[in-house]
Design a protein around this motif. Structure first.
Motif, PDB file in Angstrom:
ATOM      1  N   ARG A   6      -6.878   2.166  -4.782  1.00  0.00           N
ATOM      2  CA  ARG A   6      -7.313   1.104  -3.707  1.00  0.00           C
ATOM      3  C   ARG A   6      -8.755   1.285  -3.724  1.00  0.00           C
ATOM      4  O   ARG A   6      -9.409   2.312  -3.703  1.00  0.00           O
ATOM      5  N   THR A  17       0.971  -1.202   0.031  1.00  0.00           N
ATOM      6  CA  THR A  17       0.082  -0.074   0.041  1.00  0.00           C
ATOM      7  C   THR A  17       0.749   1.194   0.086  1.00  0.00           C
ATOM      8  O   THR A  17       1.708   1.550   1.072  1.00  0.00           O
ATOM      9  N   GLU A  22       4.995  -5.445 -12.859  1.00  0.00           N
ATOM     10  CA  GLU A  22       4.587  -4.602 -11.687  1.00  0.00           C
ATOM     11  C   GLU A  22       3.676  -3.556 -12.547  1.00  0.00           C
ATOM     12  O   GLU A  22       3.541  -3.203 -13.540  1.00  0.00           O
ATOM     13  N   THR A  23       2.764  -3.218 -11.600  1.00  0.00           N
ATOM     14  CA  THR A  23       1.752  -1.989 -11.773  1.00  0.00           C
ATOM     15  C   THR A  23       1.086  -1.446 -10.565  1.00  0.00           C
ATOM     16  O   THR A  23       1.202  -1.984  -9.705  1.00  0.00           O
ATOM     17  N   ARG A  24       0.292  -0.429 -10.643  1.00  0.00           N
ATOM     18  CA  ARG A  24      -0.308   0.124  -9.438  1.00  0.00           C
ATOM     19  C   ARG A  24      -1.677   0.380  -9.810  1.00  0.00           C
ATOM     20  O   ARG A  24      -2.392   0.460 -10.794  1.00  0.00           O
ATOM     21  N   GLU A  35      -2.818   3.921  -3.349  1.00  0.00           N
ATOM     22  CA  GLU A  35      -2.615   2.829  -4.198  1.00  0.00           C
ATOM     23  C   GLU A  35      -2.266   1.589  -3.882  1.00  0.00           C
ATOM     24  O   GLU A  35      -1.554   1.474  -2.713  1.00  0.00           O
ATOM     25  N   TYR A  36      -2.523   0.503  -4.522  1.00  0.00           N
ATOM     26  CA  TYR A  36      -1.863  -0.843  -4.414  1.00  0.00           C
ATOM     27  C   TYR A  36      -0.411  -0.769  -5.367  1.00  0.00           C
ATOM     28  O   TYR A  36      -0.700  -0.593  -6.567  1.00  0.00           O
ATOM     29  N   TYR A  37       0.700  -1.086  -4.788  1.00  0.00           N
ATOM     30  CA  TYR A  37       1.921  -1.332  -5.859  1.00  0.00           C
ATOM     31  C   TYR A  37       2.083  -2.873  -5.950  1.00  0.00           C
ATOM     32  O   TYR A  37       2.332  -3.249  -5.029  1.00  0.00           O
TER      33      TYR A  37
END
Length: 194
Positions: free
Chosen positions: A174, A127, A169-171, A131-133
């Protein structure tokens, strides 16, 4: 397509519409004898007749070709019930919120079954502010890679397509509880509850 219209499918759909062979024949401009041949597997409809035949039978072309009735039982529109499909030819990612007959590049696609994450497909969800990374500890070569990462909640479905030699990877913004899905081109669909 890897299959074609069957006589059993034509007959089942015709009888469901309470239509005679003659009535169906009149609607698509063929003889009742032609419809009879299709239903008894002594002949097949010409490809140019598939769309008019599907329309006359009240079915989609895909439904007619697959021989299976497509019924959307997802009346509450819960995105957590979404099904994912990946084309093995072009890599296209398709999702549906209910039952569907999906095809791409001439191949009928089954819905993917998600497995829980394993040792070789570790995912990290951090977190960062709002956002969630999301990162997946996985090689990203042309031969072995993660093709997409998706975040699914009860009311949203968000997907990020990934490519070989990039980063896994991405974002995501939330939005509450749900699942992170990601797809390895060799090992299939994985998921993690967040």
């Amino acid at each position: 397509m890897d299959n074609y219209v069957t006589g059993a499918a034509i007959k089942r759909l015709r009888e469901k519409k309470e239509m005679t062979q003659s009535e169906l024949a009149d609607k698509i401009g063929v003889t009742a004898k032609a419809v009879s041949k299709w239903e008894t597997a002594k002949g097949l409809p010409d490809i140019s007749l598939i769309e008019p035949l599907a329309a006359a039978l009240g079915a989609s072309v895909t439904e007619l070709m697959s021989g299976e009735t497509v019924v959307n039982g997802n009346v509450s529109a819960n995105m957590l019930r979404a099904k994912l499909y990946v084309c093995p030819v072009c890599g296209n990612v398709i999702y549906s919120v209910g039952e569907a007959a999906i095809s791409c590049c001439g191949v009928s696609l089954p819905p993917l079954e998600a497995e829980e994450t394993d040792v070789t497909h570790q995912i990290s969800v951090e977190t960062v502010e709002h956002e969630y990374y999301v990162t997946v500890d996985h090689e990203m070569t042309k031969e072995h890679y993660i093709s997409f990462i998706a975040y699914v909640t009860s009311d949203r479905f968000e997907l990020v397509k990934l490519y070989p030699e990039g980063n896994a990877e991405t974002r995501f913004a939330r939005r509450g509880h749900g699942f992170i899905y990601y797809c390895c081109n060799r090992h299939g669909l994985m998921k993690k509850k967040i």
